[in-house]
Design a protein around this motif. Structure first.
Motif, PDB file in Angstrom:
ATOM      1  N   ALA A  71      36.034 -48.642   1.686  1.00  0.00           N
ATOM      2  CA  ALA A  71      36.268 -48.415   0.252  1.00  0.00           C
ATOM      3  C   ALA A  71      37.310 -47.333   0.049  1.00  0.00           C
ATOM      4  O   ALA A  71      38.230 -47.480  -0.775  1.00  0.00           O
ATOM      5  CB  ALA A  71      34.950 -48.032  -0.440  1.00  0.00           C
ATOM      6  N   MET A  72      37.204 -46.239   0.809  1.00  0.00           N
ATOM      7  CA  MET A  72      38.157 -45.142   0.636  1.00  0.00           C
ATOM      8  C   MET A  72      39.543 -45.532   1.127  1.00  0.00           C
ATOM      9  O   MET A  72      40.566 -45.094   0.574  1.00  0.00           O
ATOM     10  CB  MET A  72      37.660 -43.888   1.361  1.00  0.00           C
ATOM     11  N   GLU A  87      33.877 -39.980  -8.037  1.00  0.00           N
ATOM     12  CA  GLU A  87      34.279 -38.732  -7.381  1.00  0.00           C
ATOM     13  C   GLU A  87      35.793 -38.534  -7.356  1.00  0.00           C
ATOM     14  O   GLU A  87      36.266 -37.433  -7.072  1.00  0.00           O
ATOM     15  CB  GLU A  87      33.786 -38.733  -5.922  1.00  0.00           C
ATOM     16  N   MET A  88      36.551 -39.602  -7.620  1.00  0.00           N
ATOM     17  CA  MET A  88      37.990 -39.571  -7.393  1.00  0.00           C
ATOM     18  C   MET A  88      38.746 -38.980  -8.583  1.00  0.00           C
ATOM     19  O   MET A  88      38.479 -39.320  -9.739  1.00  0.00           O
ATOM     20  CB  MET A  88      38.506 -40.991  -7.124  1.00  0.00           C
ATOM     21  N   LYS A  97      30.090 -46.545  -6.039  1.00  0.00           N
ATOM     22  CA  LYS A  97      29.429 -45.272  -5.767  1.00  0.00           C
ATOM     23  C   LYS A  97      30.443 -44.135  -5.657  1.00  0.00           C
ATOM     24  O   LYS A  97      30.224 -43.025  -6.168  1.00  0.00           O
ATOM     25  CB  LYS A  97      28.630 -45.379  -4.467  1.00  0.00           C
ATOM     26  N   LEU A  98      31.587 -44.409  -4.996  1.00  0.00           N
ATOM     27  CA  LEU A  98      32.558 -43.354  -4.697  1.00  0.00           C
ATOM     28  C   LEU A  98      33.580 -43.127  -5.810  1.00  0.00           C
ATOM     29  O   LEU A  98      34.156 -42.043  -5.917  1.00  0.00           O
ATOM     30  CB  LEU A  98      33.303 -43.683  -3.397  1.00  0.00           C
ATOM     31  N   LEU A  99      33.814 -44.140  -6.620  1.00  0.00           N
ATOM     32  CA  LEU A  99      34.887 -44.040  -7.620  1.00  0.00           C
ATOM     33  C   LEU A  99      34.735 -42.854  -8.577  1.00  0.00           C
ATOM     34  O   LEU A  99      35.731 -42.169  -8.861  1.00  0.00           O
ATOM     35  CB  LEU A  99      34.994 -45.348  -8.408  1.00  0.00           C
ATOM     36  N   SER A 148      29.986 -49.521  -2.354  1.00  0.00           N
ATOM     37  CA  SER A 148      30.612 -48.236  -2.012  1.00  0.00           C
ATOM     38  C   SER A 148      31.704 -47.873  -3.006  1.00  0.00           C
ATOM     39  O   SER A 148      31.859 -46.701  -3.378  1.00  0.00           O
ATOM     40  CB  SER A 148      31.182 -48.286  -0.597  1.00  0.00           C
ATOM     41  N   ASN A 154      31.771 -47.275   3.361  1.00  0.00           N
ATOM     42  CA  ASN A 154      32.395 -46.160   2.647  1.00  0.00           C
ATOM     43  C   ASN A 154      33.811 -45.907   3.153  1.00  0.00           C
ATOM     44  O   ASN A 154      34.711 -45.565   2.379  1.00  0.00           O
ATOM     45  CB  ASN A 154      31.566 -44.884   2.800  1.00  0.00           C
ATOM     46  N   TRP A 155      33.996 -46.037   4.454  1.00  0.00           N
ATOM     47  CA  TRP A 155      35.332 -45.844   5.030  1.00  0.00           C
ATOM     48  C   TRP A 155      36.310 -46.874   4.455  1.00  0.00           C
ATOM     49  O   TRP A 155      37.429 -46.531   4.067  1.00  0.00           O
ATOM     50  CB  TRP A 155      35.294 -46.005   6.552  1.00  0.00           C
TER      51      TRP A 155
END
Length: 434
Positions: A258-259, A296-297, A292-294, A289, A255-256
């Motif tokens: 990816a961000m 949220e952006m 999964k995280l995209l 990740s 996750n780190w």
């Protein structure tokens, strides 16, 4: 949302070099229509001065300036902006400024000299530039960190006068930008932008002084104008899209990583985010990740376009090969998210800034770590460096020959000058031979 399937390259593939070259390619072809418009603006500012600056500023920025004197913002406005900040924002800005200044102090070049046995003195005199212009994007595009990163090294270098230009579309200014200018010690500020601001700084008008160098980011019109006035003034660089390259041994939280890739991809669709690892499983984890995280952006569409169009995952057999690939790419930002970053760092020759260890996010360098965030892009880290105090200093050679030194050097110069058929050179030196 559509799943992102990252483009994957394998360094052991026979066509890896060709694939990498294709992925790194960026169309920086000039728009000749923009080029012509900017040339016309520069010509108008050179010929008509303040009148042209006012006319273009009113047209492009929806302003209503009538007199050139209205273009300059009172110095008190900077302090007022600083005083208006919340305690949290003021503390963050002040801490960042202090760290950038402390780092910049270490970069200062110093004059030096030595005397030879015959009394001849040789050396180098270091002096700051007299006037520097700082371009800052205006309106909603607020980059106070850019003000600090460009202005503080200039003031640490001892620049005599730092003149900032920042457009105020429809009269809109940003308190954080003005507060950053206050902290950095900007001397004068004009509420103009675009190619007309660059031209005014390069050639001067009755109201706006000509400078020796122009630094700071801007849009395509600003970048084109900087190209066209180079030679009349110095410039920092012509920056391409933002870049991040992460080398990871597979042991950092995916996750780190990816961000970290998102942090540069969110700049614009042409930004480039690349991950190199010796673990195929880890590349899979980071891709998971990302998806999964995209959602949220806030800038998800821009990140998606960047990762799809220019992003890449590169599989390597070991970290030594990862370093070789990184040197070929010569990235703007390089993260070494590995167990022994110092060892790997010694294999890196080409990078704008190197972020070492799992805890060192590139974003810290953008704002407050201390080193400058104005960095070479598009592979230019092969031969250029981050903006620093040295970019605002000049070096002059010092030569003071004794009689004995003139005698010795004159004989050598005479031989070499006559070998080049430059007789006046030779005779000038020969007059001083005993």
């Amino acid at each position: 949302m559509t799943t992102i399937n990252m483009t994957r390259l394998d360094s052991s593939a026979a066509d890896f070099s060709a694939q990498l070259k294709t992925r790194l390619a960026w169309d920086a072809s000039e728009d000749f229509e923009i080029h012509k418009r900017v040339m016309d603006i520069i010509s108008d500012v050179r010929n008509l001065g303040d009148d042209a600056v006012i006319e273009y500023t009113n047209r492009f920025d929806q302003c209503a300036f009538k007199k050139a004197a209205e273009l300059e913002l009172p110095k008190q406005a900077l302090q007022d902006a600083w005083n208006s900040l919340s305690a949290e924002k003021a503390d963050a800005l002040q801490t960042a400024a202090n760290r950038i200044r402390a780092y910049a102090e270490e970069q200062k070049l110093h004059s030096w000299q030595y005397t030879e046995e015959d009394g001849t003195l040789l050396g180098q005199q270091v002096t700051p530039l007299d006037k520097v212009g700082l371009y800052v994007p205006g309106g909603k595009a607020a980059y106070p960190s850019s003000v600090l990163m460009n202005a503080i090294p200039a003031k640490v270098a001892g620049v005599g006068e730092l003149i900032m230009v920042v457009p105020t579309p429809a009269g809109e200014s940003n308190p954080l930008v003005l507060a950053a200018a206050y902290l950095a010690g900007v001397d004068r500020i004009f509420t103009i932008g675009g190619a007309q601001a660059v031209a005014a700084l390069a050639y001067g008008t009755k109201t706006i002084p000509a400078v020796d160098k122009i630094v700071g980011p801007g849009n395509i019109y600003v970048a084109t104008a900087k190209k066209l006035v180079f030679g009349q003034v110095g410039i920092d660089m012509i920056a391409g899209p933002s870049e991040i390259l992460v080398i990871c041994d597979g042991q950092t939280d995916p996750n780190w990583i990816a961000m970290d890739l998102f942090s540069q991809a969110e700049h614009d669709e042409n930004a480039q985010a690349i991950l190199i690892s010796d673990s195929s499983d880890f590349l899979d984890q980071v891709e998971h990740s990302i998806n999964k995280l995209l959602p949220e952006m806030e800038r998800a569409d821009i990140i998606r376009a960047s990762l799809t169009g220019r992003g890449a995952f590169i599989l390597v057999p070991n970290l030594e090969v990862a370093a070789e690939v990184a040197n070929r790419i010569a990235p703007e930002h390089l993260e070494l998210s590995v167990a022994n970053p110092d060892s790997l760092r010694q294999k890196i020759r080409n990078a704008g800034a190197i972020f070492m260890g799992r805890y060192t996010a590139e974003a810290l360098g953008d704002y407050c770590a201390g080193p400058n965030h104005v960095l070479p892009t598009s592979g230019t880290a092969r031969y250029s460096s981050p903006l620093g105090v040295y970019d605002f200093q000049k070096r002059s050679s010092l030569i003071n020959c004794s009689a004995a030194g003139a005698d010795k050097l004159g004989k050598i110069a005479s031989v070499l000058a006559r070998g080049e058929s430059l007789t006046a050179h030779a005779r000038s030196a020969e007059y001083r031979i005993k």
